[in-house]
Design an enzyme around this catalytic site. Structure first.
Site, mmCIF file in Angstrom:
data_model
loop_
_atom_site.group_PDB
_atom_site.id
_atom_site.type_symbol
_atom_site.label_atom_id
_atom_site.label_comp_id
_atom_site.label_asym_id
_atom_site.label_seq_id
_atom_site.Cartn_x
_atom_site.Cartn_y
_atom_site.Cartn_z
ATOM 1 N N ASP A 446 55.501 41.538 58.311
ATOM 2 C CA ASP A 446 55.621 40.320 57.816
ATOM 3 C C ASP A 446 54.328 39.642 57.519
ATOM 4 O OD1 ASP A 446 57.131 38.176 57.009
ATOM 5 O OD2 ASP A 446 58.328 38.114 58.912
ATOM 6 N N ASP A 510 64.189 35.139 52.602
ATOM 7 C CA ASP A 510 64.905 34.701 54.044
ATOM 8 C C ASP A 510 66.068 34.295 53.893
ATOM 9 O OD1 ASP A 510 62.771 35.761 55.606
ATOM 10 O OD2 ASP A 510 61.762 33.589 55.751
#
Length: 708
Positions: A446, A510
């Site tokens: 990430d 997301d």
């Protein structure tokens, strides 16, 4: 490759580049469709000779690739820089030309300015033109490079542009504009490609669409700061450009040093946007280590939206049991396993297993996952650090910053300066140790914040930071053969043609809301093939939008990517598990087609619905989705055209519902819902089939098989 006097060309079966050097500088005379006929290249350069208008230079000047002001060009030059206050306006003369199979290299120089520039064109078998530019300082003092941009001319008939904007949980939304006078630029200063990154910028003929019209596109093979531009001068001259956006003082060349700009992938299609995608997808898939060459894309479960930071072994083993029952092939433990990371306020930078969260280490979970026959994946965010961490307490100087001040925090974290050798070795060493101890098969990596002050000892360093993450990924893969890395950046914040050379999967967004994902995946797929776009079946109740969707809709949306789940599967009903198992098997049965075929976006007559699919390159089979996005304007939906099939062949078409039925609003059903239909490819493309009347936010699948 042809060489006719001062004119050079490279081509594939459908794309050609012609470069003319008659004026003493490389001039792109043609970039587009492969030319037919007997016209010589030297005759083409004569055809392009222009008239001279009043109130202009005495003789017409084509700016060529370098677009120097000294050639009478008043738009942006390709090279912008200076040596102190001098050498800011070079005039390059062609020195050498090198040609080999489908590669052309031109070297030009300005001895007075002490500069040499090189451009290399390589036309791949897939029809992607790779363009590399380099500037070398041949002078005796430092030369600062402010910009080195690839500019390619556009023909007069290119009258529209399209790029993509976005934000967190709503990435890559298209915007289509006329090409007006002046310069239209999309600039990214995030230090990463960002949620609003366009991946490719396109120029096209009037009313070009998915299947027709001419399209030209440029995309940077880069993951840092970027600039994409469309330019139209008062003369009518048009061009499209792409290059790295450099911070002041970021690139300063010592005598003899060079700066190589990021590669630009230039693509042309006379078959609309689908043609651009086909070129880029085939090019990406041709990579030696493309993941589908090693094994099928495993069905993935990421447990983030199931447990968040609540890492209890018992709960995770329950999830594993259900995942195995459904047919999941990869189990990914997300954030919260390391350091002081019990919430998102602390711990980043300390990549050691937490004794508090995992008193017996990760071994019991990893062993259970592997014993169940699944791969094990683990989350990292190695480019970030938090003040509340052992790493920061030991080395506060390792964050990217401007001396004398602290950068603004985002998500209570700072950016670790990987251009600092100590910081780089710290991350590499700790991550390598975890991978080695536990036999980790897969990393979700990430990158959750922008780079506010991307400085190394006061000097701008976004460029070097980008190279550092490439180097880190490559080294981890070298040490751990078979390791796969997913690029995640608050979802889709670092999806680009640079990272695709180093990572094996992108987290598309997301947002797991299937309605939002329809457009996010559709437009990400303009450049990125579906097998690299992570697409998960999220919970019934979306965590980001609050929408509630049928399982069938969520599952069909996930199917057209690298499919997975992100859901507390222990809360599913027995019926849902049956549907999920059916869908999982269908994904496994069809993933060879989905991850190798040509992506087709159909120009449907109603904007309330999407029609898209994947067609095998030999046209033997296909899978299409009809997606009802919103309520249609008519009481009955328009016909669904199934395109890109063999018009002479006969196909059987049937509806498949591997994850349960879609929700309809009809008293009678069309034939396709009760029995297969047989028709030729021509009939399916021109007449099509009648779909069911779906409720908004529902979808059905059409499975198509060639029978004769």
């Amino acid at each position: 490759m042809k060489n006719t006097e001062t004119t050079f060309s490279i081509s594939t079966s459908d794309v050609e580049l012609i470069v003319d050097t008659t004026s003493g500088t490389p001039v792109v005379a043609h970039w587009g469709r492969k030319l037919a006929g007997s016209t010589s290249h030297s005759q083409i350069s004569r055809l392009l000779a222009e008239a001279t208008p009043h109130s202009d230079l005495d003789f017409p000047q084509n700016p060529g690739l370098w677009r120097e002001r000294a050639r009478g060009f008043f738009g942006a030059s390709s090279l912008v820089g200076r040596r102190g206050r001098l050498d800011w306006a070079p005039l390059f003369s062609l020195r050498t030309v090198a040609s080999s199979h489908n590669v052309l290299t031109f070297v030009s120089a300005d001895d007075n300015a002490g500069l040499e520039v090189t451009v290399k064109f390589e036309l791949t078998p897939e029809g992607v033109l790779l363009i590399d530019e380099k500037v070398t300082n041949t002078g005796s003092s430092d030369y600062a490079v402010d910009e080195l941009t690839v500019w390619m001319p556009l023909p007069d008939r290119a009258v529209e542009s399209m790029d993509f904007h976005g934000r967190w949980v709503k990435e890559r939304q298209p915007q289509r504009l006329p090409i007006n006078y002046g310069t239209f630029s999309r600039e990214i200063r995030d230090g990463r490609s960002g949620h609003g990154y366009t991946i490719v910028q396109l120029a096209m003929t009037d009313k070009a669409n998915n299947a027709s019209g001419e399209v030209w596109s440029l995309g940077l093979v880069w993951s840092g700061n970027t600039k994409h531009s469309i330019d139209k001068q008062e003369t009518g001259y048009k061009a499209i450009g792409a290059g790295e956006l450099l911070e002041p003082g970021e690139i300063v060349l010592a005598p003899g040093a060079s700066y190589s700009a990021p590669t630009v992938a230039a693509t042309y299609s006379d078959a609309g946007f689908n043609g651009i995608s086909d070129h880029l997808h085939r090019w990406v898939r041709a990579r030696e280590l493309h993941p589908t060459k090693l094994k099928p894309r495993p069905l993935t479960l990421n447990v983030w939206e199931a447990v968040y930071f609540d890492h209890r072994l018992g709960k995770l083993l329950e999830l594993l049991d259900v995942a195995k029952e459904i047919g999941v092939e990869r189990f990914v433990l997300d954030d919260g396993w390391f350091g002081a990371r019990r919430e998102d306020h602390a711990g980043l930078g300390d990549w050691v297993v937490s004794d508090e969260a995992w008193p017996d280490g990760l071994g019991p979970l990893v062993t259970a996952v592997h014993d169940a026959g699944l791969e094990f994946g683990l989350w990292f965010e190695g480019e970030m650090v938090q003040v509340d961490s052992d790493l920061y307490r030991a080395h506060p100087e390792w964050i990217m910053h401007i001396p004398g001040r602290m950068p603004l925090e985002a998500r209570r974290q700072h950016v670790l300066d990987l251009t600092h050798e100590g910081a780089y070795q710290h991350v590499l060493g700790q991550v390598d140790a975890v991978l080695s101890e536990y036999g980790v098969d897969y990393i979700k990596w990430d990158h959750n914040r922008t780079l506010i002050d991307p400085g190394h000892e006061g000097i701008a360093a976004a460029h070097e930071q980008t190279l550092a993450i490439y180097r880190l990924f490559d080294e981890l893969k070298r040490r751990h053969p078979g390791l796969e890395i997913e690029s995640c950046s608050s979802g889709g914040g670092r999806v680009d043609l640079g990272m695709v050379q180093h990572a094996d999967r992108f987290w598309g967004s997301d947002c797991n809301d299937a309605l939002e994902r329809q457009s996010i995946q559709r437009y990400t797929g303009f450049a990125i093939p579906p097998e690299l776009i992570g697409a998960h079946v999220g919970p019934t109740h979306s965590h980001t939008t609050g929408r509630v969707h049928e399982l069938s809709f969520r599952a069909i949306t996930s199917l057209f990517g690298h499919a997975g789940l992100e859901w507390d599967l222990t809360e599913t009903t027995p019926e849902e598990r049956v549907h999920l198992a059916s869908w999982a098997q269908y994904y496994k049965d069809k993933r060879d087609l989905l991850h190798s075929g040509k992506v087709v976006r159909v120009d449907h007559s109603e904007d309330s619905a999407f029609v898209h699919g994947v067609v095998a390159h030999d046209k033997s089979e296909a899978l299409f989705a009809y997606v009802q996005l919103s309520t249609g304007n008519s009481t009955k939906p328009d016909s669904v055209l199934l395109t890109d099939l063999d018009p002479e062949a006969t196909y059987e078409v049937k509806v498949v519902q591997p994850a349960g039925p879609a929700q309809c609003m009809q008293t009678a059903v069309p034939t396709i819902m009760t029995e297969p239909i047989t028709a030729s490819g021509a009939v399916l493309a021109d007449i099509g089939i009648q779909p069911p009347i779906l409720r908004p936010e529902n979808a059905v699948l059409f499975e198509i098989t060639k029978v004769s």
